[in-house]
Design a protein around this motif. Sequence first.
Motif, PDB file in Angstrom:
ATOM      1  N   SER A   1      31.504  43.328  43.256  1.00  0.00           N
ATOM      2  CA  SER A   1      30.688  43.046  42.083  1.00  0.00           C
ATOM      3  C   SER A   1      31.115  41.754  41.398  1.00  0.00           C
ATOM      4  O   SER A   1      30.277  40.922  41.033  1.00  0.00           O
ATOM      5  CB  SER A   1      30.768  44.217  41.100  1.00  0.00           C
ATOM      6  N   GLU A   2      32.422  41.563  41.228  1.00  0.00           N
ATOM      7  CA  GLU A   2      32.911  40.360  40.552  1.00  0.00           C
ATOM      8  C   GLU A   2      32.593  39.108  41.360  1.00  0.00           C
ATOM      9  O   GLU A   2      32.217  38.070  40.801  1.00  0.00           O
ATOM     10  CB  GLU A   2      34.423  40.471  40.309  1.00  0.00           C
TER      11      GLU A   2
ATOM     12  N   THR B   1      24.227  43.555  42.414  1.00  0.00           N
ATOM     13  CA  THR B   1      25.259  44.552  42.693  1.00  0.00           C
ATOM     14  C   THR B   1      24.693  45.961  42.549  1.00  0.00           C
ATOM     15  O   THR B   1      24.985  46.848  43.359  1.00  0.00           O
ATOM     16  CB  THR B   1      26.445  44.364  41.744  1.00  0.00           C
TER      17      THR B   1
ATOM     18  N   LYS C   1      28.832  38.435  40.961  1.00  0.00           N
ATOM     19  CA  LYS C   1      28.527  37.901  39.635  1.00  0.00           C
ATOM     20  C   LYS C   1      28.843  36.412  39.554  1.00  0.00           C
ATOM     21  O   LYS C   1      28.043  35.611  39.067  1.00  0.00           O
ATOM     22  CB  LYS C   1      29.325  38.654  38.564  1.00  0.00           C
ATOM     23  N   ASP C   2      30.044  36.048  40.016  1.00  0.00           N
ATOM     24  CA  ASP C   2      30.450  34.647  39.949  1.00  0.00           C
ATOM     25  C   ASP C   2      29.573  33.774  40.837  1.00  0.00           C
ATOM     26  O   ASP C   2      29.228  32.640  40.475  1.00  0.00           O
ATOM     27  CB  ASP C   2      31.922  34.495  40.361  1.00  0.00           C
TER      28      ASP C   2
ATOM     29  N   LEU D   1      23.348  39.010  36.679  1.00  0.00           N
ATOM     30  CA  LEU D   1      24.759  39.211  36.972  1.00  0.00           C
ATOM     31  C   LEU D   1      25.082  40.620  37.450  1.00  0.00           C
ATOM     32  O   LEU D   1      26.128  40.844  38.043  1.00  0.00           O
ATOM     33  CB  LEU D   1      25.598  38.879  35.735  1.00  0.00           C
ATOM     34  N   PHE D   2      24.177  41.582  37.185  1.00  0.00           N
ATOM     35  CA  PHE D   2      24.481  42.935  37.647  1.00  0.00           C
ATOM     36  C   PHE D   2      23.393  43.528  38.539  1.00  0.00           C
ATOM     37  O   PHE D   2      23.662  44.483  39.270  1.00  0.00           O
ATOM     38  CB  PHE D   2      24.730  43.864  36.461  1.00  0.00           C
TER      39      PHE D   2
ATOM     40  N   SER E   1      26.184  33.417  39.070  1.00  0.00           N
ATOM     41  CA  SER E   1      26.342  32.517  37.919  1.00  0.00           C
ATOM     42  C   SER E   1      26.365  31.070  38.383  1.00  0.00           C
ATOM     43  O   SER E   1      25.746  30.197  37.769  1.00  0.00           O
ATOM     44  CB  SER E   1      27.640  32.833  37.169  1.00  0.00           C
TER      45      SER E   1
END
Length: 608
Positions: A109-110, A153, A113-114, A149-150, A117
């Motif tokens: 997930s992280e 995921t 997100k990155d 961003l979510f 972005s």
Amino acid sequence: MRNLTFLEQKLKNGLNQLPYLVKAFDLVWQAAKKWTVIWAILLIIQGLLPVATVYLTQQIVDRLVVTLNVGISREKVIPILILVVLMGGVLLLTQILGSFLTWVRTVQSELVKDYISGLIHKKAMSVDFAFYESAEYYDRLHRAGQDALFRPTALLENSGSLVQNSITLIAMAAVLTQFGIWIPAALLISTLPAFLVILNYSKQNYDWWLKATADERRSWYYHWLLTEKESAAELRIFELGDYFRSAYQSLRRKLRTEKVKLAKNESLANLGAGAIALSITAFALTWMVWQVLQKRVTLGDLALFYQAFNQGQTLMRSLLQNLGQVYSNMLFLGNLFEFLELFPQIIDPQTPNLTPTNLTQGINFENVSFCYPGSNKAALENFNLTIPAGKIIAIVGANGAGKSTLLKLLCRLYDPQQGKITWDGIDLRDLPIQNLRRLITVLFQQPVDYNTSVAENIALGDLLATAKLPEITNAAEAAGATEIIARLPDNYNTLLGKLFTGGVELSGGEWQRIALARAFLRQAPLIILDEPTSAMDSWAEADWLERFCHLAKGRTAIIITHRFTIARRADIIHVMSDGEIVESGCHDDLLALNSRYARSWKTQMQVN
């Protein structure tokens, strides 16, 4: 017939969103390849473990019944204990894999997100400047950024759960088929109403979200006004706090009411779907108990049936919920991909000219016509202007005369609809954009106050040059900022602004000096300054002007200004009005004309 049409429409809508599912998986794969492979393997294993649990339960119950009937003995107990140990191992493995999967999902997930972005930031920097003057663009950016961003995921997790639950469900259905072929069908029928509810309200929520975007952004704007420094003083002086707070609360009340109404209707629909599922479950269990009473099945079979049917129904409901959530996330992700598919109109030429290293002849506006997007009024029409190399040119005129438009066209933030702008005879559109902009340094009318150190603030003017402290101090000297910096607690290492702990705030004029230093750091052949002294007092302006005239020697400079004390030092002054040059010449020549410039000069001098 109506329900069939409704279902067909929802399935059609879902199929229309499938390309976004493929793109979403590609995003996840690009961001976290290794973790996605691990995630998929864990899903398959976890999908099979519940079936093993159900099977072991049946075996334990049947062996216990037999043992109790024939008597307890070592030979009968040991196999049961082995099954119990296996059951414990399966449950332990389920817990271990669940915890490991949670960790894998967090890492995945992280990374996603990155990665997203980065895509949004890259796209925001590549789109035309014109996009930033469009409310529709901000709506798109808001919709893309809010969920981007979510959502990928979440889509991945929903799809993963879909795969995992499908594996388990197929196995459970195979187990239940031995009791009757109608059992798996009953599972599907019991959960179908809930699936239709999810599809229907996913679309309704999405439609509401699209409609509410402008109101959401406006509520954010009111929140920004009430909480940020830029507006704090004015809101207090004019007592605007209650006004904007009331506006915010009114807008939020409207949004909240609409959202709560949707949630209420969805809850009622889910309640009805749950009642149908419960009725079918009660019927199936009653039938199975009757089979036990008729001694057609064993107690172990009853335990297996109960677990398999109960888990099957939960799995079927989860499966259909996963499908609905996949559909919902695909709807929302459409906004992200629509944003990422925006393409600029200001682009590099296919066969670019060799970029010059200097300006030797001059810049020419040749019959340039330009109209801002969304406007019917021409900012410039058949406009002609020559800017000789090595001269300081001042452009003066009333607000809205078109002065700043020249700056934007020179920097290729926009392209003219007609005519051309040339640099030593080369059309600006025939030069690579970044190469062209490297030839120009600009101080905008409202420069950015970067909340970084003084040195970094100035160094941002030319990151490619990797400026050392001597170059930074020279730029500060040219901008007349050295005395300001010397008064700061850590000089060039002082953090500016109040956004972060330990920062020091500057006055408007001091910030402008730092911005000037940033512009001067780039050793570009063309200097463009838009109202460079608007925040300075007359003493600071006079000091800066002397420095600037010395700095600009051998370079070409364009100064857009309302101040005639600045304009008078220019080699050539152009007076603009309604997108046209109405007077040109040096200060003395224009005074001798005794026309527009002369009248404005006399008025400004009397005021001063």
